[in-house]
Design a protein around this motif. Structure first.
Motif, mmCIF file in Angstrom:
data_model
loop_
_atom_site.group_PDB
_atom_site.id
_atom_site.type_symbol
_atom_site.label_atom_id
_atom_site.label_comp_id
_atom_site.label_asym_id
_atom_site.label_seq_id
_atom_site.Cartn_x
_atom_site.Cartn_y
_atom_site.Cartn_z
ATOM 1 N N VAL A 204 -0.938 -6.381 15.825
ATOM 2 C CA VAL A 204 -0.133 -6.915 15.457
ATOM 3 C C VAL A 204 -0.123 -7.149 14.191
ATOM 4 C CG1 VAL A 204 0.249 -9.450 15.851
ATOM 5 C CG2 VAL A 204 -0.621 -7.581 17.698
ATOM 6 N N GLY A 205 -1.681 -7.650 13.821
ATOM 7 C CA GLY A 205 -2.357 -8.152 12.151
ATOM 8 C C GLY A 205 -1.916 -6.871 10.635
ATOM 9 N N LEU A 206 -2.007 -6.015 10.957
ATOM 10 C CA LEU A 206 -1.276 -5.067 9.934
ATOM 11 C C LEU A 206 0.156 -4.854 10.466
ATOM 12 C CD1 LEU A 206 -1.748 -2.637 8.311
ATOM 13 C CD2 LEU A 206 -2.155 -0.868 10.226
ATOM 14 N N LEU A 207 0.506 -5.174 11.065
ATOM 15 C CA LEU A 207 2.445 -5.041 11.215
ATOM 16 C C LEU A 207 2.796 -5.893 10.436
ATOM 17 C CD1 LEU A 207 2.973 -3.547 15.493
ATOM 18 C CD2 LEU A 207 3.291 -2.484 13.179
ATOM 19 N N VAL A 208 2.478 -7.256 11.614
ATOM 20 C CA VAL A 208 3.317 -8.759 10.652
ATOM 21 C C VAL A 208 2.518 -8.851 9.326
ATOM 22 C CG1 VAL A 208 2.091 -10.727 9.981
ATOM 23 C CG2 VAL A 208 2.432 -9.966 12.904
ATOM 24 N N ALA A 209 1.604 -8.186 8.561
ATOM 25 C CA ALA A 209 1.439 -7.727 6.951
ATOM 26 C C ALA A 209 2.818 -7.251 6.467
ATOM 27 C CB ALA A 209 -0.076 -7.650 6.959
ATOM 28 N N LEU A 210 2.536 -6.411 7.126
ATOM 29 C CA LEU A 210 3.636 -5.269 6.264
ATOM 30 C C LEU A 210 4.886 -5.766 6.688
ATOM 31 C CD1 LEU A 210 2.103 -1.970 8.259
ATOM 32 C CD2 LEU A 210 2.259 -2.859 6.200
ATOM 33 N N TYR A 211 5.233 -6.598 7.529
ATOM 34 C CA TYR A 211 6.167 -6.634 7.524
ATOM 35 C C TYR A 211 7.279 -8.447 6.613
ATOM 36 C CZ TYR A 211 10.637 -9.640 9.798
ATOM 37 O OH TYR A 211 11.948 -10.541 10.224
ATOM 38 N N TYR A 212 6.257 -8.344 6.082
ATOM 39 C CA TYR A 212 6.107 -10.075 5.135
ATOM 40 C C TYR A 212 5.337 -8.805 3.739
ATOM 41 C CZ TYR A 212 6.931 -13.490 8.059
ATOM 42 O OH TYR A 212 7.865 -14.124 9.348
ATOM 43 N N ALA A 213 5.186 -8.023 3.601
ATOM 44 C CA ALA A 213 5.039 -7.302 2.603
ATOM 45 C C ALA A 213 5.991 -7.592 1.097
ATOM 46 C CB ALA A 213 5.097 -5.630 2.782
ATOM 47 N N ARG A 214 7.138 -7.563 1.382
ATOM 48 C CA ARG A 214 7.922 -8.519 0.385
ATOM 49 C C ARG A 214 7.351 -9.619 -0.117
ATOM 50 N NH1 ARG A 214 13.054 -10.679 0.488
ATOM 51 N NH2 ARG A 214 14.322 -10.747 -1.215
ATOM 52 N N ALA A 215 7.377 -10.408 1.007
ATOM 53 C CA ALA A 215 7.164 -11.935 0.835
ATOM 54 C C ALA A 215 5.656 -11.734 0.122
ATOM 55 C CB ALA A 215 7.625 -12.949 2.152
ATOM 56 N N LEU A 216 4.702 -11.065 0.145
ATOM 57 C CA LEU A 216 3.388 -11.219 -0.064
ATOM 58 C C LEU A 216 3.861 -10.962 -1.535
ATOM 59 C CD1 LEU A 216 1.368 -9.243 2.346
ATOM 60 C CD2 LEU A 216 1.125 -12.034 1.733
ATOM 61 N N VAL A 236 6.525 -18.766 6.065
ATOM 62 C CA VAL A 236 5.446 -17.449 5.739
ATOM 63 C C VAL A 236 3.794 -17.339 5.630
ATOM 64 C CG1 VAL A 236 5.546 -15.829 4.226
ATOM 65 C CG2 VAL A 236 7.449 -16.225 4.833
ATOM 66 N N ARG A 237 3.442 -18.922 4.860
ATOM 67 C CA ARG A 237 2.469 -19.072 4.198
ATOM 68 C C ARG A 237 1.339 -19.302 5.998
ATOM 69 N NH1 ARG A 237 2.410 -22.988 0.926
ATOM 70 N NH2 ARG A 237 2.219 -22.298 -0.863
ATOM 71 N N LEU A 238 2.662 -19.987 6.700
ATOM 72 C CA LEU A 238 1.414 -21.183 7.456
ATOM 73 C C LEU A 238 1.338 -19.646 8.748
ATOM 74 C CD1 LEU A 238 3.749 -24.072 8.743
ATOM 75 C CD2 LEU A 238 0.818 -23.513 7.775
ATOM 76 N N ILE A 239 2.717 -18.538 8.875
ATOM 77 C CA ILE A 239 2.178 -17.879 10.028
ATOM 78 C C ILE A 239 1.566 -16.648 9.668
ATOM 79 C CG2 ILE A 239 3.632 -15.386 10.366
ATOM 80 C CD1 ILE A 239 6.396 -16.931 10.361
ATOM 81 N N LEU A 240 1.361 -16.831 7.843
ATOM 82 C CA LEU A 240 -0.029 -15.161 7.382
ATOM 83 C C LEU A 240 -1.403 -16.389 7.602
ATOM 84 C CD1 LEU A 240 2.042 -13.880 4.601
ATOM 85 C CD2 LEU A 240 1.425 -12.689 6.446
ATOM 86 N N ILE A 241 -1.730 -17.415 7.306
ATOM 87 C CA ILE A 241 -3.073 -17.733 7.500
ATOM 88 C C ILE A 241 -3.131 -18.373 8.857
ATOM 89 C CG2 ILE A 241 -3.608 -19.966 7.228
ATOM 90 C CD1 ILE A 241 -1.793 -20.312 4.628
ATOM 91 N N PHE A 242 -2.107 -18.064 9.862
ATOM 92 C CA PHE A 242 -2.095 -18.074 11.396
ATOM 93 C C PHE A 242 -2.975 -16.493 11.498
ATOM 94 C CE2 PHE A 242 -1.215 -17.323 15.598
ATOM 95 C CZ PHE A 242 -1.725 -18.390 16.476
ATOM 96 N N VAL A 243 -2.423 -15.306 11.277
ATOM 97 C CA VAL A 243 -2.720 -14.350 11.657
ATOM 98 C C VAL A 243 -4.375 -13.796 10.810
ATOM 99 C CG1 VAL A 243 -2.345 -11.862 10.938
ATOM 100 C CG2 VAL A 243 -0.448 -13.426 11.528
#
Length: 333
Positions: A204-216, A236-243
């Motif tokens: 799940v963490g890997l897929l979420v990070a890949l989903y937001y790759a453009r944002a990163l 986006v920051r809150l989601i990624l920090i949560f993950v």
């Protein structure tokens, strides 16, 4: 010239398979690789090879589950490091330095030793709460001082001290010894029930990070750049920090604190595939998995008849590697 992503992934997969094979074969009771492959074929493919029952039990119940946890933990911590370094625009941060790992450790200790939650909370839930609390504290302090790294060091020391206080106050000598060994990173007690939590969390963490790759990619150039591309910075920051907090908490609750994976591996991945996160995230995940499987193997064979905490091995390898990265960075400036 940077190599392509696919050669890096293929090479990492080959090394990972070789490392896992060795991890299954090497131990207090050495088991031939032929027995390893026959056992896996029996379990996974329904083959009927004749293998020793004891060897098969050791391989499947102990060594393979341990290798799977090491693989997941290395990938999760490496991805967390990539995400945090991009969000904060600082290549020196990772879950360990920012105090997230220390907070997760304190939360897990509070549940396991002090009994916080009166049995209603699992160690993973306690670790997750501790990780979020530590990160919130560090971010608050960094905004007040403008020093993310120093705020992280202060937060990490605070939560390490809280863990030590809880252990000294509530645990007997034997329990204190066990929990201190665990806090240094210990894969000895993991089993398949841990893998059924670690593997989905990592995926799940890997897929979420890949989903937001453009944002990163955009965050790498600052919040203004991200906003100009229509990215909801706060969400986006809150989601990624949560993950990242979730990934760190799950891994810490199982194996304790393991440093340098989230710090060094992202640098190695950037060197191999560049800074675009579509390439960087999967490369870091694979390199982190390889690194921790090999580190676990080293921890079991470096001292005959004794298992070192895996955090000691990662520090002995990671600290010199990070020093070389800093020296190289200073030369390039």
């Amino acid at each position: 010239m940077l190599p392509g992503l696919y050669p890096v992934i293929f090479s990492a997969l080959v090394i990972l398979l070789a490392a896992v094979s060795l991890a299954l074969s090497i131990g207090e009771s050495p088991i031939p690789l032929s027995t390893v492959y026959k056992t896996l074929a029996n379990k996974l493919l329904g083959a009927n090879y004749l293998v020793d029952t004891i060897d098969a039990g050791i391989l499947w119940e102990y060594r393979l589950s341990r290798a799977v946890i090491a693989l997941c933990c290395g990938a999760a911590l490496a991805v967390s490091g990539v995400v945090l370094q991009s969000l904060l625009r600082n290549v020196l941060v990772d879950p360990y330095i920012l105090g997230i790992s220390a907070g997760a450790s304190a939360g897990a200790v509070a549940v396991a030793i002090v009994g916080v939650g009166a049995g209603a909370l699992s160690m993973s839930a306690g670790a997750f709460a501790g990780a979020l609390l530590a990160f919130a504290l560090v971010m608050l302090l960094s905004r007040m001082t403008g020093q993310v790294i120093l705020a992280g060091i202060a937060g990490a020391q605070l939560f390490h001290a809280l863990s030590a206080l809880m252990i000294a106050k509530s645990a007997d000598a034997e329990a204190a010894r066990g929990i201190m060994f665990w806090l240094l990173g210990n894969l000895s007690g993991v089993r398949w029930e841990n893998a059924w939590l670690a593997a989905p969390a990592t995926l799940v963490g890997l897929l979420v990070a890949l989903y937001y790759a453009r944002a990163l990619d955009a965050f790498t150039f600052g919040e203004e750049s991200a906003q100009s591309l229509g990215i909801s910075v706060v969400r986006v920051r809150l989601i990624l920090i949560f993950v990242t907090a979730m990934l760190t908490a799950v891994m810490v609750s199982m194996v304790g604190s393991i440093g340098f994976v989230g710090l060094v591996i992202p640098h190695a991945a950037r060197y191999l595939v560049g800074i675009r996160h579509r390439r960087l995230i999967p490369a870091a995940a694979l390199l982190g998995a390889v690194f921790l499987v090999i580190a676990d193997l080293i921890s079991r064979i470096v001292i005959s008849g004794q298992v070192l905490p895996i955090g000691v091995v990662t520090a002995l390898i990671g600290a010199p590697a990070f020093a070389l990265i800093l020296i190289q960075g200073a030369k390039n400036r």
